[in-house]
Scaffold this active site. Structure first.
Site, short mmCIF file in Angstrom:
data_model
loop_
_atom_site.label_atom_id
_atom_site.label_comp_id
_atom_site.label_asym_id
_atom_site.label_seq_id
_atom_site.Cartn_x
_atom_site.Cartn_y
_atom_site.Cartn_z
N GLU A 1 71.84 -35.71 19.27
CA GLU A 1 70.59 -35.26 18.63
C GLU A 1 69.99 -36.31 17.72
OE1 GLU A 1 68.54 -32.49 19.23
OE2 GLU A 1 69.91 -32.63 20.93
N PRO B 1 63.28 -41.35 18.89
CA PRO B 1 62.04 -40.70 19.33
C PRO B 1 61.08 -40.45 18.17
CG PRO B 1 63.97 -39.33 19.88
CD PRO B 1 64.46 -40.52 19.10
N ASP C 1 49.51 -62.78 30.21
CA ASP C 1 49.93 -61.46 29.77
C ASP C 1 49.45 -61.18 28.36
OD1 ASP C 1 51.30 -60.76 32.03
OD2 ASP C 1 53.23 -61.50 31.31
N ARG D 1 60.89 -62.50 26.70
CA ARG D 1 59.80 -63.15 27.45
C ARG D 1 58.92 -64.04 26.58
NH1 ARG D 1 58.27 -61.43 32.23
NH2 ARG D 1 56.11 -61.97 31.79
C1 9D3 Z 1 64.87 -31.86 19.46
C2 9D3 Z 1 64.00 -32.98 19.62
N1 9D3 Z 1 64.44 -34.16 20.35
C3 9D3 Z 1 63.64 -35.26 19.72
C4 9D3 Z 1 62.36 -35.47 20.45
C5 9D3 Z 1 65.86 -34.49 20.29
C6 9D3 Z 1 66.19 -35.83 20.87
C7 9D3 Z 1 65.76 -36.22 22.12
C8 9D3 Z 1 66.13 -37.45 22.67
C9 9D3 Z 1 67.01 -36.68 20.16
C10 9D3 Z 1 67.38 -37.90 20.70
C11 9D3 Z 1 66.96 -38.27 21.95
C12 9D3 Z 1 67.40 -39.54 22.53
N2 9D3 Z 1 66.29 -40.52 22.61
C13 9D3 Z 1 66.33 -41.68 21.94
O1 9D3 Z 1 67.30 -41.96 21.27
C14 9D3 Z 1 65.19 -42.57 22.00
C15 9D3 Z 1 63.92 -42.46 22.66
C16 9D3 Z 1 63.35 -41.45 23.50
O2 9D3 Z 1 63.93 -40.40 23.82
N3 9D3 Z 1 62.08 -41.65 23.98
C17 9D3 Z 1 61.36 -42.78 23.69
N4 9D3 Z 1 61.85 -43.72 22.92
C18 9D3 Z 1 63.11 -43.56 22.41
S1 9D3 Z 1 63.89 -44.66 21.41
C19 9D3 Z 1 65.25 -43.75 21.29
#
Ligand code: 9D3
Length: 247
Positions: free
Chosen positions: A116, A89, A169, A154
């Protein structure tokens, strides 16, 4: 094109890769996806992949050693990978430009986190890229990894049967798509626009360009900054911008 995906949920990845365009591309050998179960790279009896965070705080962190061992296996089989993508994220937003960049490479490794997050030393040692697929909270990197494989596959020649739709696209676009209709010509009290039944192909192309531009202007004006517009399209935009909405 070779993908290696490291995950604690290999069945989730396999299920997502089994169907449709990507499933067929795998069957035909156009893409080779190896899914690697992170637990296979643990050294303890219970195949533990997570641990408590140093410094305290909620949740668990993925241990570095299984990722290092999985990457050593990938390097042993494939040699030095051209791209190692951490799904996180905290990454940059993944875009069509990234898809094109990865598609130009022979091999991409995708590292999926859960909990996490992943011990920072994995990113430091291995990641060439760290990407997110958008600003919403998911449960892990598996769905994002599937998104990336789909978008990249793709662009591999032969994967999408109709090269014209890939062209449409990637490059006519930069705009949203125009509305689509099929038979019947009237349904649920709604008629298909007459121009599409007219057989006037030049008029149809013009209507579609106008619809695509109109929708983009209404829904995604940010895309217009980089769109290539001809004189007529610029004139349509000026007319809409100065005139009151009609619907
Ligand atoms: C405390 C804050 N959180 C981070 C925003 C903790 C957290 C949330 C979700 C830690 C890991 C995750 C799991 N998400 C992913 O691994 C992830 C992800 C996503 O949640 N949204 C968009 N793209 C991606 S790529 C990997």
């Amino acid at each position: 094109m070779v993908f290696d995906i490291v995950t604690i949920f290999p069945r989730m990845i396999e299920a997502g890769l089994a169907e449709g365009v990507v499933g067929r591309a795998r069957e035909r050998g156009l893409i080779d996806v190896t899914v690697r179960n992170l637990r296979d790279f643990t050294a303890d009896r219970h195949h533990v992949v997570d641990d408590v965070p140093f410094g305290g705080g909620p949740g668990m962190v993925m241990k570095p050693e299984p990722f290092f061992a999985a990457m050593a296996a990938v390097e042993g089989e494939r040699g030095r990978p051209e791209a190692v993508v951490m799904l996180s994220p905290a990454g940059r937003r993944f875009t069509q430009a990234d898809a094109a960049r990865f598609a130009a490479l022979g091999q991409v490794v995708l590292l999926c986190g859960r909990y996490e997050g992943v011990d920072e030393r994995v990113r430091e040692r291995w990641a060439t890229d760290e990407v997110s697929i958008g600003d919403y909270v998911l449960s892990g990197g598996e769905v994002p990894a599937l998104v990336i494989v789909d978008a990249v596959a793709r662009l591999v020649p032969g994967v999408v049967g109709d090269e014209q739709s890939v062209e449409a696209d990637s490059f006519v676009r930069g705009l949203l798509d125009y509305p689509h209709y099929t038979r019947p010509a009237e349904y649920a009290g709604k008629r298909v626009p007459d121009v599409l039944l007219s057989g006037h192909h030049a008029e149809i192309r013009r209507w579609r360009r106008q619809q695509a531009l109109r929708r983009t202007w209404e829904r995604r004006p940010d895309l217009l900054e980089s769109a290539q517009l001809d004189d007529e399209e610029q004139a349509w935009l000026r007319a809409w911008t100065s005139a009151p909405a009609t619907e």
